[in-house]
Design a protein around this motif. Structure first.
Motif, short mmCIF file in Angstrom:
data_model
loop_
_atom_site.label_atom_id
_atom_site.label_comp_id
_atom_site.label_asym_id
_atom_site.label_seq_id
_atom_site.Cartn_x
_atom_site.Cartn_y
_atom_site.Cartn_z
N ALA A 171 16.50 52.60 -1.31
CA ALA A 171 17.45 53.91 -1.51
C ALA A 171 16.53 55.28 -2.09
CB ALA A 171 18.36 53.39 -2.30
N THR A 172 15.37 55.30 -2.50
CA THR A 172 14.59 56.30 -3.34
C THR A 172 14.01 56.72 -2.09
OG1 THR A 172 12.19 54.26 -3.36
CG2 THR A 172 14.03 54.65 -5.80
N LEU A 173 13.39 55.86 -0.81
CA LEU A 173 13.09 57.11 0.02
C LEU A 173 14.05 57.89 0.87
CD1 LEU A 173 10.97 57.85 2.13
CD2 LEU A 173 10.70 55.85 3.03
N ASP A 174 15.22 56.29 0.93
CA ASP A 174 16.36 57.48 1.76
C ASP A 174 17.37 58.68 1.38
OD1 ASP A 174 17.89 57.56 4.58
OD2 ASP A 174 19.74 56.66 2.88
N SER A 175 17.17 58.79 -0.13
CA SER A 175 17.76 59.70 -0.73
C SER A 175 16.61 61.17 -0.72
CB SER A 175 18.14 59.10 -1.88
OG SER A 175 17.23 58.68 -2.72
N VAL A 176 15.49 61.07 -1.21
CA VAL A 176 14.35 62.00 -0.69
C VAL A 176 15.28 63.06 0.10
CG1 VAL A 176 12.17 63.05 -0.01
CG2 VAL A 176 12.77 60.47 -0.31
N ASN A 177 14.86 64.92 -0.92
CA ASN A 177 15.64 65.79 0.29
C ASN A 177 14.73 66.54 -0.29
OD1 ASN A 177 16.40 68.25 -0.03
ND2 ASN A 177 19.00 67.40 0.03
N LEU A 178 14.16 67.10 0.76
CA LEU A 178 13.05 68.42 0.18
C LEU A 178 12.90 69.40 0.89
CD1 LEU A 178 10.03 66.29 1.64
CD2 LEU A 178 10.47 66.37 -0.41
N LYS A 179 14.63 70.11 1.41
CA LYS A 179 15.18 71.00 1.61
C LYS A 179 14.50 72.20 0.97
CE LYS A 179 19.15 73.13 4.32
NZ LYS A 179 20.69 73.35 4.19
N GLY A 180 14.55 73.18 1.05
CA GLY A 180 14.43 74.54 0.62
C GLY A 180 12.25 74.29 -0.70
N ARG A 181 11.44 73.53 -0.61
CA ARG A 181 10.86 73.26 -1.53
C ARG A 181 9.53 73.64 -0.38
NH1 ARG A 181 10.59 68.50 -3.96
NH2 ARG A 181 7.63 68.33 -3.92
N SER A 182 8.30 74.77 -1.68
CA SER A 182 7.48 74.81 -0.34
C SER A 182 6.25 73.79 -0.75
CB SER A 182 6.84 75.71 -1.71
OG SER A 182 7.46 76.77 -1.20
N PHE A 183 5.51 74.21 0.13
CA PHE A 183 4.37 72.64 0.46
C PHE A 183 2.99 73.74 -0.09
CE2 PHE A 183 1.88 69.77 3.19
CZ PHE A 183 2.31 68.41 2.68
N LEU A 184 2.00 73.66 -0.52
CA LEU A 184 1.33 73.79 -0.34
C LEU A 184 0.03 73.24 -1.28
CD1 LEU A 184 1.61 77.11 -3.19
CD2 LEU A 184 2.24 77.16 -0.50
N THR A 185 0.28 72.56 -1.64
CA THR A 185 -0.48 71.22 -2.19
C THR A 185 -0.05 69.49 -1.95
OG1 THR A 185 -2.40 70.34 -3.64
CG2 THR A 185 -0.18 71.91 -4.65
N LEU A 186 -0.97 68.79 -2.01
CA LEU A 186 -0.12 66.71 -1.77
C LEU A 186 0.06 67.03 -3.04
CD1 LEU A 186 -1.52 65.42 1.25
CD2 LEU A 186 0.72 65.79 1.07
N LYS A 187 -0.20 67.33 -4.07
CA LYS A 187 -0.56 67.59 -5.34
C LYS A 187 0.67 67.15 -5.75
CE LYS A 187 -2.36 68.89 -10.13
NZ LYS A 187 -2.85 70.20 -10.61
N ASP A 188 1.93 67.87 -5.65
CA ASP A 188 3.45 68.81 -5.92
C ASP A 188 3.61 67.75 -5.24
OD1 ASP A 188 1.89 70.39 -7.59
OD2 ASP A 188 2.56 71.29 -5.94
N TYR A 189 4.00 66.34 -4.60
CA TYR A 189 4.80 65.57 -3.80
C TYR A 189 4.18 64.54 -4.28
CZ TYR A 189 6.30 69.00 -0.36
OH TYR A 189 7.66 70.23 -0.22
N ASN A 190 5.34 63.53 -4.31
CA ASN A 190 5.57 62.28 -4.88
C ASN A 190 4.95 61.07 -3.32
OD1 ASN A 190 7.59 61.34 -4.09
ND2 ASN A 190 8.44 61.79 -6.20
N ALA A 191 4.56 59.98 -3.85
CA ALA A 191 4.95 58.95 -2.82
C ALA A 191 5.73 58.93 -2.15
CB ALA A 191 4.24 57.18 -3.21
N GLU A 192 6.32 59.10 -2.28
CA GLU A 192 7.78 58.97 -1.30
C GLU A 192 8.42 59.69 -0.54
OE1 GLU A 192 9.63 56.24 -1.32
OE2 GLU A 192 8.16 54.92 -2.63
N GLU A 193 7.87 60.91 -1.42
CA GLU A 193 8.40 62.23 -0.95
C GLU A 193 7.47 62.68 0.80
OE1 GLU A 193 9.66 64.81 -4.14
OE2 GLU A 193 8.00 65.05 -3.75
N ILE A 194 6.26 61.79 0.52
CA ILE A 194 4.80 62.59 1.11
C ILE A 194 5.43 60.72 2.75
CG2 ILE A 194 2.31 61.36 2.16
CD1 ILE A 194 1.89 62.20 -1.18
N LYS A 195 6.10 60.00 2.36
CA LYS A 195 6.50 58.97 3.10
C LYS A 195 7.36 59.41 4.40
CE LYS A 195 4.78 54.41 0.16
NZ LYS A 195 5.15 53.79 -0.19
#
Length: 352
Positions: A28-52
């Protein structure tokens, strides 16, 4: 046959999995990820589930469009402003063709069209683009230019490359390795070369996915100190190994993946003679790989020079560089779809 067998095995297994009606769409943690509207400047700002999640969407688009021939106009009516202070074959082609394939309209802007902070202040440029486009991809010299642009836009900004990070390259690398090996957790990746923006992005992402990292750089070419400090914190948090050495062969020992990049980037041409001397002995060869894991592979984000890796490795069946280059397209498509839509993949989640 080494790489070919792996790709055939992956394709057959993937197709069989997709034919099943009873597969799970993941936690559920992966399926519920919502990145809409997010900027993508560095992977430092993204957690494991968001990258996956980004990789999952990318693999899904590749499967549906490339392998099943589906038409997916997910970005119909949308436009992207592509700002390029630095030229690029793969970043421009992957973004333009990918955005168009999804039904959107890419607008390519060179320094002759738009020069951040020169003909017009970055704040004004950001506000203008916010009213004309849905998203911005900027390939710049200084990372601060991206941060300034992101601060003043009301639309998402993607880092197409900066002096500090190159996160869209790492998405392509991760998808390529996932396709080849089936999973990444527990493997070791070795970086041999300059402590540059690509390495920084690996350092901000691998530990989150359970991947160990070994780094071999000549003295004076180590990665940024602040990035290193954060990478050490991430390795401790996720229980992975992060090792810095100066001997390339020592770094390659027992590693699954050997990676390098150009030794002389754009803007460093005057340093070429000194750099080539300083990097003597860092060329990746079959001998370098002789101490690596039996199934070792090679990555390079391109363009490549022979002094960085010899032809025997670069054109071998262990080299995944051209699959890696193609995956720049599928992963930038996946990223843009994640940022601009509520799309949910149809294929099973990837095993990372």
């Amino acid at each position: 046959m080494f790489a070919l067998k792996s790709r055939i095995y992956y394709s057959l297994g993937f197709a069989k999995c997709c034919q099943s009606r009873n597969f799970s769409v993941g936690k559920a943690t992966l399926d519920s990820v919502n990145l809409k509207g997010r900027s993508f400047l560095t992977l430092k700002d993204y957690n494991a589930e968001e990258i996956k999640h980004i990789l999952w969407v990318s693999a899904d688009l590749k499967h549906r469009i490339k392998h099943r021939g589906e038409h997916l106009p997910l970005l119909q009516g949308k436009s992207i402003a592509m700002i390029f202070e630095k030229r690029s074959t793969r970043t421009r082609m992957s973004t333009e063709t990918g955005f168009s394939l999804l039904g959107g309209h890419p607008c390519f802007l060179t320094p002759q069209d738009i020069h951040l902070g020169v003909n017009e202040c970055t704040t004004d440029t950001a506000r203008v683009l916010s009213g004309l486009a849905d998203i911005v991809l900027a390939r710049v010299y200084n990372h601060s230019s991206l941060e300034h642009l992101d601060k003043d836009t009301s639309i998402p900004v993607i880092n197409g490359l900066s002096d500090l990070y190159h996160p869209i390259q790492i998405l392509a690398d991760l998808l390529t390795l996932q396709e080849h090996y089936g999973s990444l957790k527990g493997r070791t990746l070795t970086w041999i070369g300059d402590g540059n923006n690509v390495l920084h992005s690996f350092m901000m992402s691998l530990a989150k996915l359970g991947v160990n990292l070994k780094v071999a750089t000549p003295k004076g070419y180590e990665p940024d100190a602040a990035v290193t400090e954060e990478a050490q914190r991430l390795a401790k948090q996720f229980g992975t190994r992060l090792q810095f050495v100066s001997d390339p062969v020592e770094a390659a020992r027992d590693s699954s993946v050997l990676v390098t990049d150009t030794w002389v980037s754009m803007g460093q041409e005057e340093e070429k003679k000194k750099r080539l001397k300083d990097f003597s002995g860092y060329q990746i060869t079959i001998q370098t790989g002789s101490v690596a894991a039996p199934d070792w592979t090679f990555l390079h984000c391109l363009p490549r020079k022979p002094e960085e890796v010899d032809d025997e490795v670069f054109y071998s069946q262990r080299s995944l560089v051209f699959e890696e280059a193609e995956n720049r397209k599928w992963t930038i498509m996946g990223l843009m779809v994640c940022i601009l839509t509520d799309y949910r993949p149809q294929i099973p989640t990837l095993k990372l």
